[in-house]
Enzyme design. Structure first.
Site, PDB file in Angstrom:
ATOM      1  N   ALA A 197      -1.558  -3.295  -6.574  1.00 28.06           N
ATOM      2  CA  ALA A 197      -2.901  -3.001  -7.583  1.00 28.06           C
ATOM      3  C   ALA A 197      -1.854  -3.262  -8.780  1.00 28.06           C
ATOM      4  CB  ALA A 197      -3.391  -1.421  -7.398  1.00 28.06           C
ATOM      5  N   ALA A 198      -0.701  -3.366  -9.184  1.00 29.97           N
ATOM      6  CA  ALA A 198      -0.223  -3.657 -10.593  1.00 29.97           C
ATOM      7  C   ALA A 198      -1.621  -4.592 -11.042  1.00 29.97           C
ATOM      8  CB  ALA A 198       1.041  -3.964 -10.500  1.00 29.97           C
ATOM      9  N   GLY A 199      -1.901  -5.954 -10.280  1.00 28.54           N
ATOM     10  CA  GLY A 199      -2.785  -6.327 -10.917  1.00 28.54           C
ATOM     11  C   GLY A 199      -4.038  -5.612 -10.925  1.00 28.54           C
TER      12      GLY A 199
HETATM   13  O1  RIB Z   1      -4.326  -5.599  -4.805  1.00 22.74           O
HETATM   14  C1  RIB Z   1      -3.687  -4.962  -4.498  1.00 22.74           C
HETATM   15  C2  RIB Z   1      -5.658  -4.764  -2.985  1.00 22.74           C
HETATM   16  O2  RIB Z   1      -5.162  -6.254  -2.277  1.00 22.74           O
HETATM   17  C3  RIB Z   1      -4.967  -4.003  -1.838  1.00 22.74           C
HETATM   18  O3  RIB Z   1      -5.346  -2.534  -2.298  1.00 22.74           O
HETATM   19  C4  RIB Z   1      -5.233  -4.480  -0.840  1.00 22.74           C
HETATM   20  O4  RIB Z   1      -6.170  -3.584  -0.149  1.00 22.74           O
HETATM   21  C5  RIB Z   1      -6.000  -5.962  -1.300  1.00 22.74           C
HETATM   22  O5  RIB Z   1      -6.938  -5.822  -1.566  1.00 22.74           O
END
Ligand code: RIB
Length: 305
Positions: free
Chosen positions: A246-248
């Site tokens: 989830a950094a992006g």
């Molecule tokens: O970008 C991270 C996300 O990618 C995760 O939370 C996962 O669910 C996927 O969608």
């Protein structure tokens, strides 16, 4: 009412296992602890923006199940408007299988479930939301026809558009021509450009195909902004990565909020880089996303080079 950030996208429950390293095909390895964590690129970006203080409305779809309920309640707790998140009995809520290795790098497989049933008609049914939106955020975990419909409506109402092309797939001029800010990571931009190794050159090509500005996230190397003003490298914030999940999404959400507050794309990318840096220091997707005071403090502290 202050204009809202409109997110059209996915909601997933992440099924996360820590692993010493990623397995090879055919290999079984023993992992570490397991956790179920709210995620999904659309929902993560909505939460990232809301935690920085923006009013956020999300359009999406979950299954009629416990995971869907957990996701919707989580977004509501972050003050996100969830009344346009539909519930279907035709599919289960989306899930993502995530393995996180000892260096914090992840690999992700998404089973889209209900996200795959988000249709262009769902977007049309929420047309009123586009008239008052400050910006539209979309990703590629929902059907392409739905993404195109959302971009088209945003264009009709002159709403700036941000596309995070993840998971990456080739995009034609029809889509790129409706994108004001394209935010891929280094892997995604390579794929989008047909294998170009240089992010700057790949960004130039995608701009030539219609995207107005391209902001490439480069992980621990920071980011690159390529637009009509030229090319600017955004230095990274030096942090120890625990989990890059989830950094992006944190970058995209923070970038959107900063733009809506009148910052330039370069300044917005610094906000994005700060939000992404904080996110990698914590485990999981939504639980790791920072609050405004944390991002402001890191931006004030400055980048590492
Ligand atoms: O970008 C991270 C996300 O990618 C995760 O939370 C996962 O669910 C996927 O969608």
């Amino acid at each position: 009412m202050k204009r809202h950030i409109l997110v059209v996208g996915s909601l997933n429950i992440d099924l996360v296992v820590q692993t010493p390293q990623h397995p090879q095909p055919g290999e079984t390895i023993l992992g570490g602890p397991f956790a179920t964590i709210p995620g999904g690129k659309g929902a993560n970006q909505a939460v990232a923006a809301a935690r920085l203080g923006a009013p956020v409305v999300m359009i999406g779809r979950t299954g009629n199940d416990h995971f869907g309920e957990e996701l919707r309640q989580g977004l509501a707790a972050d003050h996100i408007e969830i009344s346009h998140i539909a519930v279907t009995s035709e599919a289960a809520t989306g899930i993502a299988l995530i393995a996180v290795d000892a260096t914090g790098q992840n690999s992700i497989i998404v089973a889209p479930g209900a996200n795959a049933l988000l249709q262009p008609q769902d977007i049309q049914a929420s047309e009123a939301l586009f008239k008052t939106a400050a910006v539209l955020l979309v990703q590629l975990e929902t059907p392409m026809a739905t993404v195109i419909e959302a971009l088209s409506l945003a264009r009709r109402y002159r709403v700036p558009t941000l596309l995070n092309p993840a998971p990456a797939q080739p995009l034609g001029r029809e889509i790129l021509g409706m994108v004001d800010y394209l935010l891929p990571n280094e892997h995604e931009i390579r794929l989008l450009s047909g294998g170009e190794e240089s992010p700057a050159e790949a960004a130039r090509q995608l701009r030539a195909q219609g995207a107005s500005s391209v902001i490439v996230t480069l992980g621990s190397a920071g980011a690159l902004v390529v637009d009509e003003a030229g090319k600017t490298a955004i230095a990274p914030f030096g942090v120890e990565a625990v989990d890059t999940t989830a950094a992006g999404d944190a970058f995209v959400g923070a970038f959107a909020v900063a733009l809506c507050e009148g910052l330039s794309p370069r300044e917005a990318a610094i906000w994005g880089a700060a939000a992404g840096a904080i996110t990698v220091t914590r485990a999981g997707a939504q639980p790791a996303l920072p609050r405004r005071a944390e991002v402001e403090a890191l931006v004030a502290q400055g980048q590492s080079r």
